[in-house]
Design a protein around this motif. Structure first.
Motif, short mmCIF file in Angstrom:
data_model
loop_
_atom_site.label_atom_id
_atom_site.label_comp_id
_atom_site.label_asym_id
_atom_site.label_seq_id
_atom_site.Cartn_x
_atom_site.Cartn_y
_atom_site.Cartn_z
N PHE A 33 28.33 70.03 -30.06
CA PHE A 33 28.45 68.85 -30.91
C PHE A 33 27.56 67.71 -30.43
O PHE A 33 27.28 66.78 -31.19
N LEU A 34 27.12 67.77 -29.18
CA LEU A 34 26.23 66.72 -28.66
C LEU A 34 24.82 66.84 -29.22
O LEU A 34 24.09 65.86 -29.26
N PHE A 35 24.44 68.05 -29.66
CA PHE A 35 23.08 68.24 -30.19
C PHE A 35 22.88 67.51 -31.51
O PHE A 35 21.76 67.26 -31.93
N LYS A 36 23.99 67.18 -32.17
CA LYS A 36 23.91 66.45 -33.44
C LYS A 36 23.72 64.95 -33.19
O LYS A 36 23.50 64.18 -34.12
N GLY A 37 23.83 64.56 -31.91
CA GLY A 37 23.68 63.16 -31.57
C GLY A 37 25.01 62.42 -31.65
O GLY A 37 25.91 62.81 -32.39
N CYS A 38 25.14 61.37 -30.87
CA CYS A 38 26.35 60.55 -30.91
C CYS A 38 26.01 59.16 -30.40
O CYS A 38 25.02 58.95 -29.71
N ALA A 39 26.85 58.21 -30.76
CA ALA A 39 26.66 56.82 -30.35
C ALA A 39 27.12 56.65 -28.90
O ALA A 39 27.57 57.59 -28.25
N TRP A 40 27.06 55.42 -28.41
CA TRP A 40 27.40 55.18 -27.01
C TRP A 40 28.88 55.29 -26.67
O TRP A 40 29.22 55.67 -25.53
N GLU B 59 34.05 60.92 -33.84
CA GLU B 59 33.28 61.54 -32.75
C GLU B 59 34.20 62.09 -31.66
O GLU B 59 33.91 61.99 -30.47
N ASN B 60 35.31 62.69 -32.07
CA ASN B 60 36.26 63.25 -31.11
C ASN B 60 35.64 64.38 -30.30
O ASN B 60 35.83 64.46 -29.08
N PHE B 61 34.90 65.26 -30.99
CA PHE B 61 34.34 66.42 -30.31
C PHE B 61 33.26 66.02 -29.30
O PHE B 61 33.25 66.55 -28.18
#
Length: 282
Positions: free
Chosen positions: A48-55, A170-172
């Motif tokens: 799920f991190l490959f999709k990007g996430c905020a800080w 962004e739980n995952f």
């Protein structure tokens, strides 16, 4: 959501206990096993991190990681150096910190009925403490259980802030960051122990991988749902109900799965716990 969380929590503890009672005998054993579990969770949720996430998931997840490692280590030490049921109860009582935090910071409703429910949850946890012939605690037990209490509370408060203030579906990624961090910290600690000559009591062959996978599956799923539920459910209801319900389900699972016989205190704990959850939900 609570029913699912109770089931995931009880399943994780049951599987982990089945392995731990026979194989986890030393501090390196605990670090190694938990590190493997954290590594599996990282693999399960890392995509799920490959999709990007905020800080927010990165910052708050990075706090949960080391906190979880510290909690698991001192909690294991507390269980091995003092009364098991008393250790479990004091660990669960950490719920009072995020409960009051929810009231003070997020103004979650806290009427007289919910306060009574909270107090009854504490009574249920106390009643669940089993008295055995040997309740003596070894040197260091109080320190271990106090740190476990604080770490459990810290992780819960961190998750409350993330899920209530910054949550954006962004739980995952949050779980992924938390357990990647935990896996790295565990690996560093274990390598340091190994350099000092420490070895594990169990082999990395055989069913260890099956046990770690299922513990990781249950724990990772629990934390993903927990990180969502703590932000959308009233904290005064959520934390006591989560801890009280999980404890009751574990007690009942001991009766059903392991044919344990409940004492009068055990049945009283279940009855008081059910009453507490009903009052908390009003």
């Amino acid at each position: 959501m609570l029913a699912a969380l109770w089931l995931l929590s009880a399943s994780k503890v049951t599987v982990q206990s089945a392995f731990g009672k026979k194989n986890i005998k030393t501090a390196p054993d605990s670090i190694a096993f938990n590190g493997l579990v954290f590594g599996f969770i990282s693999l399960l949720f890392g995509a799920f991190l490959f999709k990007g996430c905020a800080w927010p998931p990165v910052v708050f997840g990075a706090i949960v990681g080391p906190g979880s490692v510290c909690f698991q280590f001192v909690y294991t030490r507390a269980l091995s150096t003092g009364p098991v049921s008393l250790t479990v109860m004091l660990g669960n009582l950490a719920m009072v910190i995020p409960t009051f935090f929810s009231v003070i910071v997020y103004h979650d409703a806290c009427g007289p009925v919910k306060i009574i429910g909270l107090l009854l949850t504490v009574v249920a946890l106390i009643l669940n403490v089993k008295k055995t012939g040997n309740q003596a605690a070894e040197k260091g037990w109080l320190f271990y259980v106090a740190i476990a209490f604080l770490m459990n509370a810290l992780v819960a408060v961190d998750m409350k802030i993330f899920s209530t203030t910054y949550h954006n579906g962004e739980n995952f990624p949050f779980v992924a960051v938390a357990y990647i961090t935990a896996a790295v910290v565990s690996a560093v600690i274990f390598l340091f122990m190994k350099k000092k000559g420490a070895v594990t009591s169990f082999s990395l062959k055989g069913n260890v991988w099956v046990f770690t996978f299922f513990v990781a599956l249950f724990l990772g799923s629990f934390q993903a749902l927990n990180s969502y539920a703590s932000g959308v459910i009233n904290g005064v209801f959520y934390y006591p109900a989560l801890n009280g319900g999980s404890t009751m389900l574990l007690t009942l699972s001991g009766v059903v799965l392991f044919k344990e016989r409940l004492s009068t205190r055990g049945w009283a704990s279940i009855i008081v716990g059910v009453a507490a959850i009903i009052l908390l939900s009003l």
